[in-house]
Design an enzyme around this catalytic site. Structure first.
Site, PDB file in Angstrom:
ATOM      1  N   ASN A   2     -51.245  -2.471  -2.898  1.00 49.79           N
ATOM      2  CA  ASN A   2     -52.614  -2.401  -2.367  1.00 49.79           C
ATOM      3  C   ASN A   2     -53.641  -1.889  -3.376  1.00 49.79           C
ATOM      4  OD1 ASN A   2     -54.666  -1.795  -0.022  1.00 49.79           O
ATOM      5  ND2 ASN A   2     -54.375   0.154  -1.088  1.00 49.79           N
ATOM      6  N   TYR A  28     -64.107  -9.993 -10.075  1.00 49.82           N
ATOM      7  CA  TYR A  28     -63.251  -9.530  -8.972  1.00 49.82           C
ATOM      8  C   TYR A  28     -62.576 -10.720  -8.295  1.00 49.82           C
ATOM      9  CZ  TYR A  28     -62.026  -7.205  -4.549  1.00 49.82           C
ATOM     10  OH  TYR A  28     -61.357  -6.718  -3.443  1.00 49.82           O
TER      11      TYR A  28
HETATM   12  N1  LIG Z   1     -62.595  -3.115   1.440  1.00 48.58           N
HETATM   13  C1  LIG Z   1     -62.707  -4.436   1.407  1.00 48.58           C
HETATM   14  O1  LIG Z   1     -63.670  -5.023   1.932  1.00 48.58           O
HETATM   15  C2  LIG Z   1     -61.649  -5.279   0.724  1.00 48.58           C
HETATM   16  C3  LIG Z   1     -61.746  -6.666   0.845  1.00 48.58           C
HETATM   17  C4  LIG Z   1     -60.793  -7.465   0.225  1.00 48.58           C
HETATM   18  C5  LIG Z   1     -59.760  -6.893  -0.488  1.00 48.58           C
HETATM   19  N2  LIG Z   1     -59.686  -5.545  -0.598  1.00 48.58           N
HETATM   20  C6  LIG Z   1     -58.590  -4.984  -1.408  1.00 48.58           C
HETATM   21  O2  LIG Z   1     -57.835  -4.074  -0.630  1.00 48.58           O
HETATM   22  C7  LIG Z   1     -57.306  -3.062  -1.473  1.00 48.58           C
HETATM   23  C8  LIG Z   1     -57.704  -1.696  -0.931  1.00 48.58           C
HETATM   24  O3  LIG Z   1     -59.116  -1.648  -0.888  1.00 48.58           O
HETATM   25  P1  LIG Z   1     -59.914  -0.462  -0.194  1.00 48.58           P
HETATM   26  O4  LIG Z   1     -61.153  -1.057   0.331  1.00 48.58           O
HETATM   27  O5  LIG Z   1     -59.041   0.336   0.692  1.00 48.58           O
HETATM   28  O6  LIG Z   1     -60.293   0.384  -1.518  1.00 48.58           O
HETATM   29  P2  LIG Z   1     -60.576   1.936  -1.741  1.00 48.58           P
HETATM   30  O7  LIG Z   1     -60.956   2.606  -0.488  1.00 48.58           O
HETATM   31  O8  LIG Z   1     -61.496   1.975  -2.919  1.00 48.58           O
HETATM   32  O9  LIG Z   1     -59.134   2.476  -2.192  1.00 48.58           O
HETATM   33  C9  LIG Z   1     -58.539   1.999  -3.355  1.00 48.58           C
HETATM   34  C10 LIG Z   1     -57.180   2.651  -3.541  1.00 48.58           C
HETATM   35  O10 LIG Z   1     -56.616   2.150  -4.761  1.00 48.58           O
HETATM   36  C11 LIG Z   1     -56.198   3.257  -5.555  1.00 48.58           C
HETATM   37  N3  LIG Z   1     -56.277   2.888  -6.964  1.00 48.58           N
HETATM   38  C12 LIG Z   1     -57.338   2.391  -7.654  1.00 48.58           C
HETATM   39  N4  LIG Z   1     -57.001   2.179  -8.934  1.00 48.58           N
HETATM   40  C13 LIG Z   1     -55.693   2.530  -9.060  1.00 48.58           C
HETATM   41  C14 LIG Z   1     -54.774   2.539 -10.140  1.00 48.58           C
HETATM   42  N5  LIG Z   1     -55.110   2.132 -11.378  1.00 48.58           N
HETATM   43  N6  LIG Z   1     -53.506   2.952  -9.894  1.00 48.58           N
HETATM   44  C15 LIG Z   1     -53.144   3.357  -8.667  1.00 48.58           C
HETATM   45  N7  LIG Z   1     -53.965   3.392  -7.603  1.00 48.58           N
HETATM   46  C16 LIG Z   1     -55.225   2.999  -7.818  1.00 48.58           C
HETATM   47  C17 LIG Z   1     -57.100   4.408  -5.141  1.00 48.58           C
HETATM   48  O11 LIG Z   1     -56.415   5.627  -5.338  1.00 48.58           O
HETATM   49  P3  LIG Z   1     -56.946   6.834  -6.248  1.00 48.58           P
HETATM   50  O12 LIG Z   1     -58.415   6.637  -6.485  1.00 48.58           O
HETATM   51  O13 LIG Z   1     -56.616   8.040  -5.424  1.00 48.58           O
HETATM   52  O14 LIG Z   1     -56.125   6.716  -7.479  1.00 48.58           O
HETATM   53  C18 LIG Z   1     -57.252   4.153  -3.647  1.00 48.58           C
HETATM   54  O15 LIG Z   1     -56.188   4.714  -2.929  1.00 48.58           O
HETATM   55  C19 LIG Z   1     -57.835  -3.354  -2.885  1.00 48.58           C
HETATM   56  O16 LIG Z   1     -56.881  -4.080  -3.607  1.00 48.58           O
HETATM   57  C20 LIG Z   1     -59.059  -4.199  -2.609  1.00 48.58           C
HETATM   58  O17 LIG Z   1     -59.393  -5.024  -3.694  1.00 48.58           O
HETATM   59  C21 LIG Z   1     -60.601  -4.712  -0.004  1.00 48.58           C
END
Ligand SMILES: NC(=O)c1ccc[n+]([C@@H]2O[C@H](COP(=O)([O-])OP(=O)(O)OC[C@H]3O[C@@H](n4cnc5c(N)ncnc54)[C@H](OP(=O)(O)O)[C@@H]3O)[C@@H](O)[C@H]2O)c1
Length: 244
Positions: free
Chosen positions: A87, A152
């Site tokens: 994730n 992205y």
């Molecule tokens: N929110 C949306 O609308 C959306 C839509 C489509 C896809 N997604 C995808 O869903 C996933 C989760 O998104 P989210 O919205 O929950 O994002 P978020 O709230 O920004 O959380 C991102 C998570 O990824 C971790 N992370 C970031 N870089 C990392 C690294 N290099 N190594 C390990 N952990 C890392 C962060 O942990 P730390 O900062 O604690 O390290 C955090 O737990 C992502 O892949 C995102 O692209 C999200």
């Protein structure tokens, strides 16, 4: 899905400190799984894990060796690894001409290489038992494109194809690999969107609103469960109909 449908399963969720990852860890714990979640900072990972009844470890998914060793360690400690949710991801929006070179590196190394490292390590750990389920986080913009999100979107198109290709490769080993493609979900990742952009996305969505992390988590929980035993190589949109 029945209560405790994942009882006895061991699960790993990368990027589980907040947002979709944390909601997924919670949903898997609620279904009876033993869950390990990760984040880049150990204290933050442990705190998040404690809030949902999981355990937390530090991991930067851009570090292939660290991913491999953490996945091996989790499988060794628990005797197996049944579920992996790759994730962890980042998003930096910019119009084509404004994309920073550094952002190209960090986005591709986190979203593409990080997911690849995680799926690779998961496959190695699951291969021995000839069973397992992996879910990766793609995005609707990776499927359909998005102005201001070329970098992205490219990274997420790659993630979807990691799922499709790995599913083809790993099916005979009893390992299923699927992707979810969320629309706009209210997390830290999208917190920077202007109120106008959020309202516009909500109005373009047939359900008339943005999504919640829990709604993505429930779909992931379904995909990793036995309820989805004949589903592999799919990219499941979770977007309230945004792309219709
Ligand atoms: N929110 C949306 O609308 C959306 C839509 C489509 C896809 N997604 C995808 O869903 C996933 C989760 O998104 P989210 O919205 O929950 O994002 P978020 O709230 O920004 O959380 C991102 C998570 O990824 C971790 N992370 C970031 N870089 C990392 C690294 N290099 N190594 C390990 N952990 C890392 C962060 O942990 P730390 O900062 O604690 O390290 C955090 O737990 C992502 O892949 C995102 O692209 C999200």
């Amino acid at each position: 899905m029945t209560d405790q449908a994942l009882s006895g399963r061991v699960a790993l969720v990368t990027g589980g400190t907040r947002g979709i990852g944390l909601a997924t860890a919670r949903a898997l714990v609620e279904a009876g799984a033993t869950v390990v979640l990760t984040g880049r900072d150990e204290a933050r990972a442990k705190e998040a894990a404690a809030s949902v009844g999981a355990s937390g470890l530090a991991l930067d998914v851009t570090d292939a060796k660290a991913v491999s060793s953490l996945v091996r360690g989790v499988a060794k400690e628990h005797g197996k690894l049944d579920i992996v949710v790759a994730n962890a991801g980042i998003m930096e929006d910019a119009l084509l001409g404004m994309i920073r070179e550094e952002a190209v590196d960090t986005t591709l190394s986190t979203n593409v290489a990080g997911t690849l490292h995680t799926v690779q390590a998961a496959a190695r750990a699951m291969m021995r038992k000839k069973t397992g389920s992996i879910v990766v986080l793609a995005s609707i913009v990776g499927e359909y494109g998005s102005a201001g999100q070329t970098l992205y979107a490219a990274s997420k198109a790659a993630v979807a194809n990691i799922a499709r290709s790995a599913a083809k490769e790993l099916g005979r080993s009893g390992i299923r690999v699927n992707a979810v493609a969320p629309g706009v979900i209210e997390t830290d990742l999208t917190a920077g969107l202007s109120e106008d952009a959020k309202a516009e996305n909500a109005s373009r969505t047939p359900l008339g609103r943005l999504g919640r992390p829990e709604e993505v988590a429930k779909a992931i929980r379904f995909l990793v469960s036995d309820e989805a035993s004949f589903i592999t190589g799919q990219v499941l949109g979770i977007d309230g109909g945004l792309v219709l």
